[in-house]
Design a protein around this motif. Structure first.
Motif, PDB file in Angstrom:
ATOM      1  N   GLY A 149      63.224  79.576  68.787  1.00 13.34           N
ATOM      2  CA  GLY A 149      63.589  78.824  67.487  1.00 13.34           C
ATOM      3  C   GLY A 149      64.396  77.714  67.321  1.00 13.34           C
ATOM      4  O   GLY A 149      64.630  77.079  66.221  1.00 13.34           O
ATOM      5  N   ALA A 150      65.265  77.329  68.579  1.00 14.55           N
ATOM      6  CA  ALA A 150      66.039  76.391  68.410  1.00 14.55           C
ATOM      7  C   ALA A 150      65.826  75.190  68.053  1.00 14.55           C
ATOM      8  O   ALA A 150      66.517  74.213  67.555  1.00 14.55           O
ATOM      9  CB  ALA A 150      66.855  76.402  69.647  1.00 14.55           C
ATOM     10  N   HIS A 151      64.466  74.726  68.495  1.00 14.62           N
ATOM     11  CA  HIS A 151      63.899  73.365  68.434  1.00 14.62           C
ATOM     12  C   HIS A 151      62.816  73.426  67.485  1.00 14.62           C
ATOM     13  O   HIS A 151      62.109  72.355  67.491  1.00 14.62           O
ATOM     14  CB  HIS A 151      63.497  72.929  69.816  1.00 14.62           C
ATOM     15  CG  HIS A 151      64.563  72.925  70.871  1.00 14.62           C
ATOM     16  ND1 HIS A 151      65.756  72.187  70.935  1.00 14.62           N
ATOM     17  CD2 HIS A 151      64.734  73.779  72.077  1.00 14.62           C
ATOM     18  CE1 HIS A 151      66.436  72.227  71.715  1.00 14.62           C
ATOM     19  NE2 HIS A 151      65.857  73.397  72.501  1.00 14.62           N
ATOM     20  N   ASP A 152      62.760  74.421  66.648  1.00 17.63           N
ATOM     21  CA  ASP A 152      61.438  74.344  65.631  1.00 17.63           C
ATOM     22  C   ASP A 152      61.562  73.268  64.622  1.00 17.63           C
ATOM     23  O   ASP A 152      60.641  72.585  64.446  1.00 17.63           O
ATOM     24  CB  ASP A 152      61.320  75.751  64.900  1.00 17.63           C
ATOM     25  CG  ASP A 152      61.137  76.817  65.928  1.00 17.63           C
ATOM     26  OD1 ASP A 152      60.535  76.800  67.113  1.00 17.63           O
ATOM     27  OD2 ASP A 152      61.042  77.928  65.517  1.00 17.63           O
ATOM     28  N   VAL A 153      62.642  72.920  64.124  1.00 17.71           N
ATOM     29  CA  VAL A 153      62.739  72.076  63.017  1.00 17.71           C
ATOM     30  C   VAL A 153      62.491  70.691  63.668  1.00 17.71           C
ATOM     31  O   VAL A 153      61.559  69.715  63.067  1.00 17.71           O
ATOM     32  CB  VAL A 153      64.326  71.914  62.527  1.00 17.71           C
ATOM     33  CG1 VAL A 153      64.284  70.939  61.589  1.00 17.71           C
ATOM     34  CG2 VAL A 153      64.494  73.285  61.812  1.00 17.71           C
ATOM     35  N   ALA A 154      62.765  70.398  64.886  1.00 18.01           N
ATOM     36  CA  ALA A 154      62.536  69.042  65.518  1.00 18.01           C
ATOM     37  C   ALA A 154      61.055  68.807  65.823  1.00 18.01           C
ATOM     38  O   ALA A 154      60.582  67.812  65.505  1.00 18.01           O
ATOM     39  CB  ALA A 154      63.342  68.930  66.981  1.00 18.01           C
ATOM     40  N   ALA A 155      60.627  70.048  65.994  1.00 16.96           N
ATOM     41  CA  ALA A 155      58.894  69.955  66.257  1.00 16.96           C
ATOM     42  C   ALA A 155      58.354  69.621  65.111  1.00 16.96           C
ATOM     43  O   ALA A 155      57.290  68.779  65.143  1.00 16.96           O
ATOM     44  CB  ALA A 155      58.606  71.346  67.229  1.00 16.96           C
ATOM     45  N   LEU A 156      58.728  70.167  64.006  1.00 20.74           N
ATOM     46  CA  LEU A 156      58.093  70.102  63.006  1.00 20.74           C
ATOM     47  C   LEU A 156      58.160  68.801  62.272  1.00 20.74           C
ATOM     48  O   LEU A 156      57.222  68.039  61.884  1.00 20.74           O
ATOM     49  CB  LEU A 156      58.338  71.032  61.950  1.00 20.74           C
ATOM     50  CG  LEU A 156      58.107  72.501  61.913  1.00 20.74           C
ATOM     51  CD1 LEU A 156      58.875  73.394  60.850  1.00 20.74           C
ATOM     52  CD2 LEU A 156      56.601  72.742  61.775  1.00 20.74           C
ATOM     53  N   ARG A 157      59.388  68.260  62.498  1.00 20.76           N
ATOM     54  CA  ARG A 157      59.708  66.779  62.152  1.00 20.76           C
ATOM     55  C   ARG A 157      58.899  65.710  63.005  1.00 20.76           C
ATOM     56  O   ARG A 157      58.305  64.965  62.549  1.00 20.76           O
ATOM     57  CB  ARG A 157      61.159  66.431  62.365  1.00 20.76           C
ATOM     58  CG  ARG A 157      61.855  67.002  61.016  1.00 20.76           C
ATOM     59  CD  ARG A 157      63.458  66.451  61.455  1.00 20.76           C
ATOM     60  NE  ARG A 157      64.110  67.099  60.452  1.00 20.76           N
ATOM     61  CZ  ARG A 157      65.499  67.194  60.561  1.00 20.76           C
ATOM     62  NH1 ARG A 157      66.098  67.415  61.825  1.00 20.76           N
ATOM     63  NH2 ARG A 157      66.266  68.045  59.613  1.00 20.76           N
ATOM     64  N   ALA A 158      58.391  66.032  64.140  1.00 23.18           N
ATOM     65  CA  ALA A 158      57.811  65.198  65.080  1.00 23.18           C
ATOM     66  C   ALA A 158      56.225  65.105  64.687  1.00 23.18           C
ATOM     67  O   ALA A 158      55.737  64.243  64.677  1.00 23.18           O
ATOM     68  CB  ALA A 158      57.877  65.756  66.428  1.00 23.18           C
ATOM     69  N   VAL A 159      55.755  66.170  64.302  1.00 20.64           N
ATOM     70  CA  VAL A 159      54.529  66.469  63.840  1.00 20.64           C
ATOM     71  C   VAL A 159      54.291  65.710  62.401  1.00 20.64           C
ATOM     72  O   VAL A 159      53.334  64.994  62.222  1.00 20.64           O
ATOM     73  CB  VAL A 159      53.927  67.973  63.452  1.00 20.64           C
ATOM     74  CG1 VAL A 159      52.766  68.238  62.740  1.00 20.64           C
ATOM     75  CG2 VAL A 159      54.014  68.695  64.909  1.00 20.64           C
ATOM     76  N   ARG A 160      55.195  65.735  61.635  1.00 15.05           N
ATOM     77  CA  ARG A 160      55.155  65.113  60.468  1.00 15.05           C
ATOM     78  C   ARG A 160      55.295  63.673  60.498  1.00 15.05           C
ATOM     79  O   ARG A 160      54.321  63.035  59.832  1.00 15.05           O
ATOM     80  CB  ARG A 160      56.456  65.573  59.509  1.00 15.05           C
ATOM     81  CG  ARG A 160      56.389  64.698  57.995  1.00 15.05           C
ATOM     82  CD  ARG A 160      57.717  64.915  57.426  1.00 15.05           C
ATOM     83  NE  ARG A 160      58.915  64.163  58.361  1.00 15.05           N
ATOM     84  CZ  ARG A 160      60.282  64.268  58.217  1.00 15.05           C
ATOM     85  NH1 ARG A 160      60.636  64.947  57.205  1.00 15.05           N
ATOM     86  NH2 ARG A 160      60.935  63.651  58.851  1.00 15.05           N
ATOM     87  N   ASP A 161      56.128  63.111  61.536  1.00 16.67           N
ATOM     88  CA  ASP A 161      56.127  61.758  61.862  1.00 16.67           C
ATOM     89  C   ASP A 161      54.990  61.292  62.376  1.00 16.67           C
ATOM     90  O   ASP A 161      54.333  60.111  62.083  1.00 16.67           O
ATOM     91  CB  ASP A 161      57.379  61.435  62.532  1.00 16.67           C
ATOM     92  CG  ASP A 161      58.734  61.574  62.001  1.00 16.67           C
ATOM     93  OD1 ASP A 161      58.609  61.782  60.750  1.00 16.67           O
ATOM     94  OD2 ASP A 161      59.785  61.730  62.708  1.00 16.67           O
ATOM     95  N   HIS A 162      54.363  61.932  63.156  1.00 15.24           N
ATOM     96  CA  HIS A 162      52.978  61.444  63.895  1.00 15.24           C
ATOM     97  C   HIS A 162      51.862  61.484  62.764  1.00 15.24           C
ATOM     98  O   HIS A 162      51.087  60.418  62.798  1.00 15.24           O
ATOM     99  CB  HIS A 162      52.680  62.785  64.796  1.00 15.24           C
ATOM    100  CG  HIS A 162      51.326  62.283  65.230  1.00 15.24           C
ATOM    101  ND1 HIS A 162      51.023  61.324  66.337  1.00 15.24           N
ATOM    102  CD2 HIS A 162      50.106  62.891  65.223  1.00 15.24           C
ATOM    103  CE1 HIS A 162      49.797  61.282  66.574  1.00 15.24           C
ATOM    104  NE2 HIS A 162      49.223  62.442  66.337  1.00 15.24           N
ATOM    105  N   HIS A 163      51.783  62.436  61.665  1.00 12.87           N
ATOM    106  CA  HIS A 163      50.753  62.323  60.873  1.00 12.87           C
ATOM    107  C   HIS A 163      51.233  61.261  59.927  1.00 12.87           C
ATOM    108  O   HIS A 163      49.957  60.450  59.570  1.00 12.87           O
ATOM    109  CB  HIS A 163      50.708  63.467  59.771  1.00 12.87           C
ATOM    110  CG  HIS A 163      50.212  65.002  60.765  1.00 12.87           C
ATOM    111  ND1 HIS A 163      49.015  64.729  60.951  1.00 12.87           N
ATOM    112  CD2 HIS A 163      50.869  65.949  61.281  1.00 12.87           C
ATOM    113  CE1 HIS A 163      48.638  65.951  61.332  1.00 12.87           C
ATOM    114  NE2 HIS A 163      49.657  66.850  61.580  1.00 12.87           N
TER     115      HIS A 163
END
Length: 69
Positions: free
Chosen positions: A26-40
């Motif tokens: 879970g250490a990188h979950d926030v960064a992964a969600l931000r990357a998905v949001r930015d991609h969309h």
């Protein structure tokens, strides 16, 4: 076996072999969600649509305005 068990096994193995410990689950979950949001958002701009933030705010404003009336 869940993520915590796997993390404990990997940490033990890393300690036995002198390798660095793996990242905490879970250490990188926030960064992964931000990357998905930015991609969309990027895909929306390329498709000629407004970014998702504006569409979300507009629909929420419309919904709240209808309930207030």
């Amino acid at each position: 076996m869940n993520a915590l068990h796997q993390y404990l096994f990997d940490s033990y193995r890393a300690a036995q072999h002198g390798d660095p410990a793996p990242p905490v689950p879970g250490a990188h979950d926030v960064a992964a969600l931000r990357a998905v949001r930015d991609h969309h958002r990027f895909e929306a701009v390329l498709a000629g649509r407004r970014p998702a933030v504006d569409r979300l705010r507009t629909s929420l404003r419309r919904l709240l305005h209808l309930r207030a009336c």
